[in-house]
Design a protein around this motif. Sequence first.
Motif, PDB file in Angstrom:
ATOM      1  N   ILE A 272     -26.892  -2.077  -0.191  1.00 41.90           N
ATOM      2  CA  ILE A 272     -25.657  -1.561  -0.783  1.00 41.90           C
ATOM      3  C   ILE A 272     -24.776  -1.020   0.339  1.00 41.90           C
ATOM      4  O   ILE A 272     -25.229  -0.273   1.207  1.00 41.90           O
ATOM      5  CB  ILE A 272     -25.963  -0.489  -1.856  1.00 41.90           C
ATOM      6  N   LEU A 273     -23.530  -1.455   0.332  1.00 46.67           N
ATOM      7  CA  LEU A 273     -22.563  -1.105   1.376  1.00 46.67           C
ATOM      8  C   LEU A 273     -21.542  -0.126   0.799  1.00 46.67           C
ATOM      9  O   LEU A 273     -20.951  -0.367  -0.250  1.00 46.67           O
ATOM     10  CB  LEU A 273     -21.844  -2.368   1.858  1.00 46.67           C
ATOM     11  N   PHE A 274     -21.339   0.988   1.509  1.00 45.36           N
ATOM     12  CA  PHE A 274     -20.317   1.961   1.160  1.00 45.36           C
ATOM     13  C   PHE A 274     -19.193   1.853   2.192  1.00 45.36           C
ATOM     14  O   PHE A 274     -19.423   2.061   3.387  1.00 45.36           O
ATOM     15  CB  PHE A 274     -20.887   3.383   1.173  1.00 45.36           C
ATOM     16  N   ALA A 275     -17.998   1.516   1.727  1.00 40.96           N
ATOM     17  CA  ALA A 275     -16.850   1.343   2.616  1.00 40.96           C
ATOM     18  C   ALA A 275     -15.759   2.308   2.174  1.00 40.96           C
ATOM     19  O   ALA A 275     -15.117   2.105   1.136  1.00 40.96           O
ATOM     20  CB  ALA A 275     -16.347  -0.097   2.573  1.00 40.96           C
ATOM     21  N   ARG A 276     -15.566   3.352   2.952  1.00 41.27           N
ATOM     22  CA  ARG A 276     -14.598   4.386   2.576  1.00 41.27           C
ATOM     23  C   ARG A 276     -13.331   4.263   3.413  1.00 41.27           C
ATOM     24  O   ARG A 276     -13.393   4.108   4.638  1.00 41.27           O
ATOM     25  CB  ARG A 276     -15.198   5.778   2.754  1.00 41.27           C
ATOM     26  N   ALA A 277     -12.180   4.328   2.752  1.00 42.68           N
ATOM     27  CA  ALA A 277     -10.874   4.335   3.425  1.00 42.68           C
ATOM     28  C   ALA A 277     -10.753   3.168   4.396  1.00 42.68           C
ATOM     29  O   ALA A 277     -10.301   3.325   5.526  1.00 42.68           O
ATOM     30  CB  ALA A 277     -10.646   5.662   4.140  1.00 42.68           C
TER      31      ALA A 277
ATOM     32  N   ALA B 177     -29.712   5.132  -1.434  1.00 45.46           N
ATOM     33  CA  ALA B 177     -28.351   5.469  -1.861  1.00 45.46           C
ATOM     34  C   ALA B 177     -28.332   6.740  -2.706  1.00 45.46           C
ATOM     35  O   ALA B 177     -29.212   6.971  -3.536  1.00 45.46           O
ATOM     36  CB  ALA B 177     -27.756   4.310  -2.657  1.00 45.46           C
ATOM     37  N   THR B 178     -27.298   7.556  -2.497  1.00 46.47           N
ATOM     38  CA  THR B 178     -27.092   8.755  -3.302  1.00 46.47           C
ATOM     39  C   THR B 178     -25.665   8.749  -3.843  1.00 46.47           C
ATOM     40  O   THR B 178     -24.764   8.157  -3.229  1.00 46.47           O
ATOM     41  CB  THR B 178     -27.316  10.035  -2.477  1.00 46.47           C
TER      42      THR B 178
END
Length: 243
Positions: free
Chosen positions: A190-195, A211-212
């Motif tokens: 799972i990829l988290f891409a912020r801004a 992941a949280t």
Amino acid sequence: MSGSLIIAGLGPGDEAMVTPEVTAALAEATDVVGYIPYVARVAPRAGLTLHPSDNRVEMDRARAALAMAAAGRRVVIVSSGDPGVFAMASAVFEAMEGMTEWHGLDVRVLPGITAMLAAAAAGAPLGHDFCCINLSDNLKPWAVIEARLRHAAQADFAMAFYNPRSASRPDTFAKALDVLRDACGPDRLILFARAVSTPDAALRTVTLAEATPEMADMRTVVIVGNSATRRVGRWVYTPRRAV
């Protein structure tokens, strides 16, 4: 009718990702309408009136823009990313239903680079079949979101999520993660891409087990790979072949 309405996408944040077509439309506009932070991205100039408004008045915003266009103004409604992806294009056409006096207007949609695609540029996590789901339950119930998550996982789609977690919905993403762990298993990437594309950009790839909920907010696009998605060095990609 001499006026016009353009529904434009401003891209994910970097001004270099605004298309020349959108830049030209903004240069010719008499009025720019949109959510407060999106309108703030448009530089003021002589002859241009800016109309910022709150995030939850999409239909009011669409009707106001259509009325100005019908009165002869050159109006641009701005959205971030692409205006057809969980944004203002749908609201404008919904506002036009039953209003035949607006059907003769010059209305155009100018596409933009979505945050989803900017996030996917961290590699190629959407390299095979994928779907896109808005995790906000403002306009649809949680039961619908959960059903779509489970069906997408069963079909082995990679999944991109918009609006994962906000101050008013702090628990929604936690429930989504529980559904995904149950449907996909703990090892799915799972990829988290912020801004994305801004100076504040931050990318992080973990497993579903790691992941949280706090890893996401309203400026984050989340991408979950399919069963074949894997890492290569610092990149994440999904092979083009079906497993």
